[in-house]
Design an enzyme around this catalytic site. Structure first.
Site, PDB file in Angstrom:
ATOM      1  N   MET A 184      -3.619   3.810   2.290  1.00  0.00           N
ATOM      2  CA  MET A 184      -3.601   4.428   3.623  1.00  0.00           C
ATOM      3  C   MET A 184      -4.805   5.340   3.826  1.00  0.00           C
ATOM      4  O   MET A 184      -5.352   5.411   4.929  1.00  0.00           O
ATOM      5  CB  MET A 184      -2.295   5.207   3.826  1.00  0.00           C
ATOM      6  CG  MET A 184      -2.045   5.617   5.254  1.00  0.00           C
ATOM      7  SD  MET A 184      -1.840   4.158   6.308  1.00  0.00           S
ATOM      8  CE  MET A 184      -1.933   4.901   7.914  1.00  0.00           C
ATOM      9  N   GLY A 212      -2.487   4.729  -3.978  1.00  0.00           N
ATOM     10  CA  GLY A 212      -2.462   3.623  -4.926  1.00  0.00           C
ATOM     11  C   GLY A 212      -1.430   3.664  -6.029  1.00  0.00           C
ATOM     12  O   GLY A 212      -0.996   2.632  -6.510  1.00  0.00           O
ATOM     13  N   TYR A 221       0.833  -1.204   0.000  1.00  0.00           N
ATOM     14  CA  TYR A 221       0.000   0.000   0.000  1.00  0.00           C
ATOM     15  C   TYR A 221       0.865   1.251   0.000  1.00  0.00           C
ATOM     16  O   TYR A 221       2.055   1.202   0.322  1.00  0.00           O
ATOM     17  CB  TYR A 221      -0.957   0.019   1.199  1.00  0.00           C
ATOM     18  CG  TYR A 221      -0.306   0.309   2.537  1.00  0.00           C
ATOM     19  CD1 TYR A 221      -0.262   1.607   3.045  1.00  0.00           C
ATOM     20  CD2 TYR A 221       0.249  -0.704   3.300  1.00  0.00           C
ATOM     21  CE1 TYR A 221       0.321   1.883   4.276  1.00  0.00           C
ATOM     22  CE2 TYR A 221       0.822  -0.448   4.525  1.00  0.00           C
ATOM     23  CZ  TYR A 221       0.860   0.846   5.012  1.00  0.00           C
ATOM     24  OH  TYR A 221       1.443   1.119   6.228  1.00  0.00           O
ATOM     25  N   CYS A 222       0.269   2.356  -0.398  1.00  0.00           N
ATOM     26  CA  CYS A 222       0.894   3.675  -0.313  1.00  0.00           C
ATOM     27  C   CYS A 222      -0.181   4.634   0.192  1.00  0.00           C
ATOM     28  O   CYS A 222      -1.041   4.227   0.969  1.00  0.00           O
ATOM     29  CB  CYS A 222       1.491   4.101  -1.651  1.00  0.00           C
ATOM     30  SG  CYS A 222       0.310   4.280  -3.002  1.00  0.00           S
ATOM     31  N   ARG A 223      -0.168   5.868  -0.232  1.00  0.00           N
ATOM     32  CA  ARG A 223      -1.187   6.805   0.224  1.00  0.00           C
ATOM     33  C   ARG A 223      -2.491   6.600  -0.520  1.00  0.00           C
ATOM     34  O   ARG A 223      -3.547   6.483   0.077  1.00  0.00           O
ATOM     35  CB  ARG A 223      -0.719   8.257   0.054  1.00  0.00           C
ATOM     36  CG  ARG A 223      -1.681   9.272   0.661  1.00  0.00           C
ATOM     37  CD  ARG A 223      -1.241  10.702   0.432  1.00  0.00           C
ATOM     38  NE  ARG A 223      -1.457  11.113  -0.935  1.00  0.00           N
ATOM     39  CZ  ARG A 223      -2.618  11.537  -1.436  1.00  0.00           C
ATOM     40  NH1 ARG A 223      -3.676  11.604  -0.670  1.00  0.00           N
ATOM     41  NH2 ARG A 223      -2.727  11.885  -2.686  1.00  0.00           N
TER      42      ARG A 223
END
Length: 134
Positions: free
Chosen positions: A121, A96, A92-94
């Site tokens: 996130m 996508g 995951y990131c912020r």
């Protein structure tokens, strides 16, 4: 009340397990939903949860049990990931974009169970799930 919560967690866990079994060998479209079951599987070392945001973003708040491997340096972590080639890796990131870039690299390196955390996130935080910070 405890019985209701326990029942919910069992049902959510079963649903997530079935979902993973159906999508584990799929393409980068495979995703995992935010749930306490995810945290449990990460805590038990059944799954690897990778946060591909910057170290600063990770320090400000991340999912419990996640490890930070910034997407632009993901190739530098491949040797550390060798033991997870055939195990679920959730990225995951912020929002996508960076997660999908990292997923593509790992899939090209024959990691077989690379999945995306649905909502990243932002979705995790919006769902009210716990967040650790440094």
């Amino acid at each position: 009340m405890k019985v209701v919560v326990a029942g919910f967690l069992v049902i959510a866990g079963i649903a997530l397990f079935v979902s993973l079994q159906c999508t584990a060998k799929a393409t980068s479209q495979a995703s995992v939903v935010a749930s306490p079951y995810l945290i449990e599987r990460v805590a038990n070392n059944d799954w690897l949860l990778i946060d591909v945001r910057s170290p600063q973003e990770f320090a400000e708040g991340h999912i419990p049990g996640a490890v930070n491997m910034p997407h632009e340096n993901i190739n530098e972590y491949v040797s550390e990931l060798e033991g997870h080639k055939d195990k679920p890796i959730i990225i995951y990131c912020r929002s996508g974009r960076r997660a999908k870039l990292a997923m593509k690299i790992l899939e090209e390196l024959d990691f077989s169970e690379v999945m995306h955390l649905e909502g990243d996130m932002l979705g995790w935080s919006a769902s009210g799930m716990s967040v650790d910070s440094m």
